[in-house]
Design an enzyme around this catalytic site. Structure first.
Site, PDB file in Angstrom:
ATOM      1  N   LYS A 115       0.865  -1.398  -0.002  1.00  0.00           N
ATOM      2  CA  LYS A 115      -0.243   0.078  -0.036  1.00  0.00           C
ATOM      3  C   LYS A 115       0.878   1.141  -0.034  1.00  0.00           C
ATOM      4  O   LYS A 115       0.361   2.388  -0.447  1.00  0.00           O
ATOM      5  CB  LYS A 115      -0.882   0.051   1.079  1.00  0.00           C
ATOM      6  CG  LYS A 115      -1.995  -0.892   1.179  1.00  0.00           C
ATOM      7  CD  LYS A 115      -3.352  -0.651   0.755  1.00  0.00           C
ATOM      8  CE  LYS A 115      -4.194  -1.934   0.192  1.00  0.00           C
ATOM      9  NZ  LYS A 115      -5.615  -1.609   0.105  1.00  0.00           N
ATOM     10  N   LYS A 197      -3.014  -9.805  -7.117  1.00  0.00           N
ATOM     11  CA  LYS A 197      -4.240 -10.105  -6.711  1.00  0.00           C
ATOM     12  C   LYS A 197      -5.451  -9.313  -7.147  1.00  0.00           C
ATOM     13  O   LYS A 197      -5.233  -8.144  -7.202  1.00  0.00           O
ATOM     14  CB  LYS A 197      -4.287 -10.386  -4.948  1.00  0.00           C
ATOM     15  CG  LYS A 197      -4.489  -9.349  -4.435  1.00  0.00           C
ATOM     16  CD  LYS A 197      -4.913  -9.686  -2.997  1.00  0.00           C
ATOM     17  CE  LYS A 197      -5.321  -8.358  -2.190  1.00  0.00           C
ATOM     18  NZ  LYS A 197      -6.774  -8.110  -2.265  1.00  0.00           N
ATOM     19  N   LYS A 200     -10.605  -4.984  -4.906  1.00  0.00           N
ATOM     20  CA  LYS A 200     -11.672  -4.210  -5.036  1.00  0.00           C
ATOM     21  C   LYS A 200     -11.570  -2.745  -5.238  1.00  0.00           C
ATOM     22  O   LYS A 200     -12.438  -2.044  -5.868  1.00  0.00           O
ATOM     23  CB  LYS A 200     -12.726  -4.373  -4.036  1.00  0.00           C
ATOM     24  CG  LYS A 200     -12.337  -3.912  -2.488  1.00  0.00           C
ATOM     25  CD  LYS A 200     -13.253  -3.885  -1.584  1.00  0.00           C
ATOM     26  CE  LYS A 200     -13.107  -4.387  -0.180  1.00  0.00           C
ATOM     27  NZ  LYS A 200     -12.023  -3.472   0.467  1.00  0.00           N
TER      28      LYS A 200
END
Ligand code: ATP
Ligand code: LTN
Length: 335
Positions: A115, A197, A200
């Site tokens: 992140k 991966k 969303k």
């Protein structure tokens, strides 16, 4: 609502749009396990703040996620559905746990590294202490089992370590939670870049199937999914990750083993696999979407569920936090 069943707890942050990865890796297992457990399902809005959010969108998304949990099959009559910020003890326990968590162990968290690479303009302290708040979510309710996807394994280990560390230092207080990570489908990959991966909140919507995507969008996204230049159908995660991902998705959505899917599509071309995969996903999501559109209109129903969830969860949270404060030596407030 307290039962003698063991406690099952999980949560998803209301960022982006709930996607097939979240369903296969987490929600599907919540639904499958709910009858045997005392379930608590969180919309972790405070976690979502670690990435910039538009306030009005965040507010709507919390209700939308709640309605999607229900539409996927979570029974609000026998589980608690809770918005994290409605129970202030989450952040209180997080503070206490942060005094037990070492900088070194938080520095090793791969989600923090990912992140902070993705959001270089906003590497905030919350992103770093994120796993401590997650540990608080779990330990606050004395959860026995936590069903999550593979990407959360490291965070779960931290929650276990913090529980054990606290128990050792101050005597037995927390249940040490067990992770539940499915053998198949724990890491659904991105449709356009199958080496990372499915997420969303990916800025490229072609990377994921949203649970609320209309049928034609699903067909288009699956059709465009990156595969390889071979022609036969074989499961080879390392060398043919795009195809392997389509096979795993098919297996998970159709309730099959990967081997069976490979057999079913032996001698067929990628186009056939893709178009049949799109159709099974559409079939899976059809009832979810119609239930969602029904439930999301009923604001009174949703707010009753949230108020019941907050009340019951607060009761349990108060019990844990007062025990914790007493054990660490804080002076109880005189009423
Ligand atoms: P974001 O992109 O906003 O970080 P995300 O899609 O990674 O979101 P989370 O809110 O981090 O989703 O995760 C919710 C749950 O879904 C967790 O249990 C997580 O392990 C699971 N999950 C997320 N992505 C996948 C995936 N690609 N495959 C399987 N499970 C997943
Ligand atoms: N960090 C998790 C979401 C999350 C969670 C939890 C999952 C927050 N609190 C408690 C299980 C239990 C994620 O998926 N990013």
């Amino acid at each position: 609502m307290t039962t003698n069943k063991p406690v099952l707890l999980s949560g998803i942050q209301p960022s982006g749009q709930l996607c097939l990865g979240n369903y296969i890796g987490a929600i599907k297992n919540w639904v499958g396990l709910q009858n045997d457990y005392d379930g608590i399902f969180l919309v972790v809005d405070l976690h979502a703040l670690t990435v910039k959010q538009k306030p009005s969108e965040l507010r709507n998304r919390c209700l939308s996620f709640l309605a999607q949990y229900i539409a996927c099959g979570i029974d609000p009559g026998s589980n608690l559905l809770v918005i994290q910020s409605h129970v202030h003890q989450h952040t209180e326990l997080a503070w206490v746990l942060s005094t037990l968590a070492y900088m070194g162990e938080l520095n090793r968290m791969t989600q923090f590294k990912d992140k902070s690479t993705k959001h270089q303009e906003n590497i905030n302290a919350g992103l770093f202490t994120y796993p401590v708040l997650m540990a608080a979510d779990i330990l606050l309710y004395q959860a026995d089992l936590v069903p999550v996807g593979a990407d959360q394994k490291q965070h779960l280990e931290l929650a276990r370590d913090l529980a054990q560390r606290f128990n050792q230092r101050y005597s037995d207080t927390f249940v040490v939670p067990e992770p539940f990570i499915p053998k198949q489908g724990a890491r659904i990959m991105s449709l356009q870049s199958p080496e990372s991966k499915m997420s969303k909140s990916d800025t490229n919507e072609n990377n994921f199937i949203a649970l609320l995507d209309p049928p034609d969008t699903i067909r288009k996204k699956i059709k465009r999914a990156v595969t390889d230049s071979f022609t036969d159908i074989q499961y080879d995660e390392e060398n043919r990750p795009g195809l392997a991902n389509l096979l795993v998705m098919y297996a998970e959505v159709a309730g099959m083993e990967i081997k069976q899917v490979v057999q079913q599509f032996e001698n067929k071309c990628y186009e056939v696999l893709k178009s049949e995969l799109a159709e099974v996903i559409i079939e899976l999501l059809k009832p979810v979407q119609s239930e969602y559109h029904r439930v999301i209109q009923d604001k009174k129903y949703l707010s009753d569920i949230l108020s019941n969830g907050a009340e019951n969860a607060s009761y349990r949270a108060r019990k844990t936090i007062s025990k914790v404060y007493r054990k660490i030596g804080l002076v109880p407030r005189v009423q």
